[in-house]
Design a protein around this motif. Structure first.
Motif, PDB file in Angstrom:
ATOM      1  N   VAL A  23       0.855  -1.179   0.000  1.00 36.78           N
ATOM      2  CA  VAL A  23       0.000   0.000   0.000  1.00 36.78           C
ATOM      3  C   VAL A  23       0.895   1.235   0.000  1.00 36.78           C
ATOM      4  N   ALA A  24       0.744   2.077  -0.985  1.00 34.16           N
ATOM      5  CA  ALA A  24       1.561   3.293  -1.091  1.00 34.16           C
ATOM      6  C   ALA A  24       1.018   4.360  -0.157  1.00 34.16           C
ATOM      7  N   THR A  25       1.898   5.001   0.570  1.00 36.69           N
ATOM      8  CA  THR A  25       1.531   6.111   1.446  1.00 36.69           C
ATOM      9  C   THR A  25       1.687   7.410   0.667  1.00 36.69           C
ATOM     10  N   PRO A  26       0.683   8.290   0.666  1.00 32.67           N
ATOM     11  CA  PRO A  26       0.788   9.546  -0.082  1.00 32.67           C
ATOM     12  C   PRO A  26       2.017  10.333   0.345  1.00 32.67           C
ATOM     13  N   ALA A  27       2.580  11.061  -0.644  1.00 32.41           N
ATOM     14  CA  ALA A  27       3.776  11.850  -0.366  1.00 32.41           C
ATOM     15  C   ALA A  27       3.512  12.908   0.679  1.00 32.41           C
ATOM     16  N   SER A  28       2.285  13.435   0.735  1.00 34.44           N
ATOM     17  CA  SER A  28       1.981  14.506   1.682  1.00 34.44           C
ATOM     18  C   SER A  28       2.108  14.040   3.117  1.00 34.44           C
ATOM     19  N   ALA A  29       1.834  12.762   3.371  1.00 32.13           N
ATOM     20  CA  ALA A  29       1.880  12.266   4.747  1.00 32.13           C
ATOM     21  C   ALA A  29       3.303  12.103   5.252  1.00 32.13           C
ATOM     22  N   PRO A  52      -1.805  14.940  -3.774  1.00 33.71           N
ATOM     23  CA  PRO A  52      -0.911  16.037  -4.148  1.00 33.71           C
ATOM     24  C   PRO A  52       0.273  15.542  -4.974  1.00 33.71           C
ATOM     25  N   LYS A  53       0.683  16.367  -5.907  1.00 32.54           N
ATOM     26  CA  LYS A  53       1.840  16.024  -6.740  1.00 32.54           C
ATOM     27  C   LYS A  53       3.154  16.244  -6.001  1.00 32.54           C
ATOM     28  N   LYS A  54       3.084  17.123  -5.010  1.00 32.53           N
ATOM     29  CA  LYS A  54       4.317  17.422  -4.267  1.00 32.53           C
ATOM     30  C   LYS A  54       3.929  18.035  -2.913  1.00 32.53           C
ATOM     31  N   THR A  55       4.732  17.714  -1.912  1.00 38.56           N
ATOM     32  CA  THR A  55       4.539  18.304  -0.581  1.00 38.56           C
ATOM     33  C   THR A  55       5.902  18.728  -0.041  1.00 38.56           C
ATOM     34  N   ASP A  56       5.955  19.960   0.477  1.00 36.70           N
ATOM     35  CA  ASP A  56       7.197  20.427   1.095  1.00 36.70           C
ATOM     36  C   ASP A  56       6.867  21.462   2.164  1.00 36.70           C
TER      37      ASP A  56
END
Length: 474
Positions: A23-29, A52-56
């Motif tokens: 299960v992939a975890t979203p990048a935002s998390a 989201p495409k990107k989180t920073d």
């Protein structure tokens, strides 16, 4: 802008039969930003939907992407960016929210609550738009969210939130500083104070107040600082107890309530006052030195020298206001100085010197060669010269004989003084044939009596002449 690299994490679920799924975890998390830094997420749409495409992380919202894409994998048009931050606003108060940009901007305070939207510029425009709004932020933690979308054309956005610090607008007191403590260093005599940093964004600093224990805090602070610690080097070293209170103040001049009293007890390194009013007096046991007692003194030390400016040696200590020096020599002159000590052992300077003469405690030798001759006027008494150098006088004393023939006692009357250069005395009394007893005592210039000191003297018994006329009838 402070970009942070993000990676997608994966969780692998396992069973006894082997791997079940990944299960992939979203990048935002996977991105965590420390307040007050914003967490920023990029979307390839204007509805902020999907992954989201990107989180920073972004410390300041002030970007200008022009006509290009804001990040790799995003289109140059029809994208959205969302910033969120949750922070502690301390006591809260009046704030100004300001936004500007191309195209749509919306600002929320505690999104999901009633009336959360505080600012809205939601339109597709080719001209930069801007707006400010004043809001009151309640005390404690709150979340700010900024939504930005670009539909077409150039993309730029700016947002800021600042406290309003005018005294007429901001009347909210800062919160009382927390975690306050005070420690005292006995070696340096300094008090170290520390406390936790206040969360108010308009904080100007801290004020430290000090009072004697049980007293009132002054209106003027002991010190002001922007730090979260303070060292008090001005404490009197008297052993007294003091209390501190720390208060925060903001840029509008509002001051918080004070912390609970922070007690310290100082080291006692302050000596009591110097004794005064010294005097001396000769006594039977020696030379007594007296002085005026000092407030706060627990004891006194007595120092002696043989000259006023000589070397003084301690000869005694006492808790009283006088001391008897029993080690003096007769007729010798001594000089004394006295210091006071408190319960902590702090010693004052020594007093001014006072002089005194050692008492003569040696009595003269006994008078010898005493003779008593009855005369028509009473008795003529004579004796040998006494060799005592400091002889001051003689005392001639007459008495009555008590008792029987086997044991008689001479009961003396008060005597008569005779100068030291005389060795005889005319003792006048009415002759009647009675028997009397006599002694001659020697006394020196310090009042020492040979008879009183030793209880011994040459006793001479004599009978008065009987000059009475016989009664013819008898």
């Amino acid at each position: 802008m402070n970009p942070a690299r993000s990676t997608a994490a994966a969780t692998v679920l396992a069973t006894a039969a082997g791997l079940l799924a990944a299960v992939a975890t979203p990048a935002s998390a996977a991105v965590s930003c420390t307040s007050p830094v914003f967490k920023r997420t990029f979307y390839a749409n204007t509805t902020f939907s999907g992954t989201p495409k990107k989180t920073d992380c972004d410390s300041v919202i002030d970007q200008n992407w022009g006509t290009g894409a804001p990040a790799s994998g995003l289109p140059s048009n029809n994208f959205g960016v969302r910033w969120t931050v949750t922070r502690d606003f301390g006591s809260g108060g009046p704030f100004t929210l300001s936004a500007s940009g191309l195209d749509g901007i919306r600002v929320y305070l505690d999104p999901g609550t009633e009336n959360a939207r505080k600012l809205s510029l939601w339109t597709n425009t080719s001209t930069t738009v801007s707006k400010s709004v004043n809001v009151t932020v309640p005390k404690g933690k709150h979340t700010l969210r900024v939504d930005y979308v670009n539909w077409t054309g150039s993309a730029k956005v700016r947002f800021g939130y600042t406290p309003r610090t005018s005294a007429t607008v901001d009347q909210v007191k800062p919160l009382t500083p927390t975690g306050a403590s005070a420690t005292y260093d006995q070696a340096t005599g300094k008090a170290e104070l520390a406390w936790a940093k206040n969360r108010e964004m308009d904080l100007a600093g801290y004020r430290i107040y000090r009072r004697a224990k049980g007293g009132a805090y002054p209106t003027t602070p002991l010190a002001t600082t922007t730090s979260v610690s303070y060292t008090d080097s001005s404490l009197p070293l008297t052993g007294a107890a003091y209390e501190y209170s720390v208060r925060a103040y903001d840029k509008a001049g509002n001051e918080s309530p004070g912390t609970a009293a922070l007690p310290v007890t100082t080291a006692d390194r302050t000596a009591p006052g110097v004794p005064g009013g010294l005097s001396t007096a000769s006594e039977m046991d020696g030379l007594r030195v007296r002085w005026t007692t000092v407030t706060g003194a627990a004891s006194y030390r007595v120092y002696r020298a043989t000259t006023a400016d000589g070397t003084y040696t301690r000869v005694g200590a006492t808790a009283e206001g006088s001391f008897v020096d029993t080690s003096t020599a007769a007729d010798a002159t001594y000089y004394y100085r006295v210091s006071s000590l408190d319960a902590a052992g702090n010693e004052s300077a020594r007093s001014a010197a006072v002089s005194g003469e050692g008492p003569d405690l040696t009595p003269p030798s006994a008078v010898t060669g005493v003779t008593v001759v009855p005369t028509e006027y009473g008795f003529h008494i004579s004796w040998d010269p006494n060799p005592t150098p400091d002889l001051a006088r003689y005392v001639v004393r007459r008495g009555e004989l008590w008792g029987d023939e086997e044991q008689r006692v001479c009961s003396l009357y008060p005597g008569y003084y005779v100068s030291a250069d005389t060795t005889s005395y005319r003792y006048e009394t009415v002759p009647d044939g009675e028997e009397s007893c006599f002694i001659v005592d020697a006394v020196d210039d310090d009042g020492n009596s040979s008879f009183q000191w030793t209880g011994e003297a040459q006793i001479v018994v004599a009978t008065e002449l009987d000059l009475t006329t016989p009664d013819p009838a008898a």
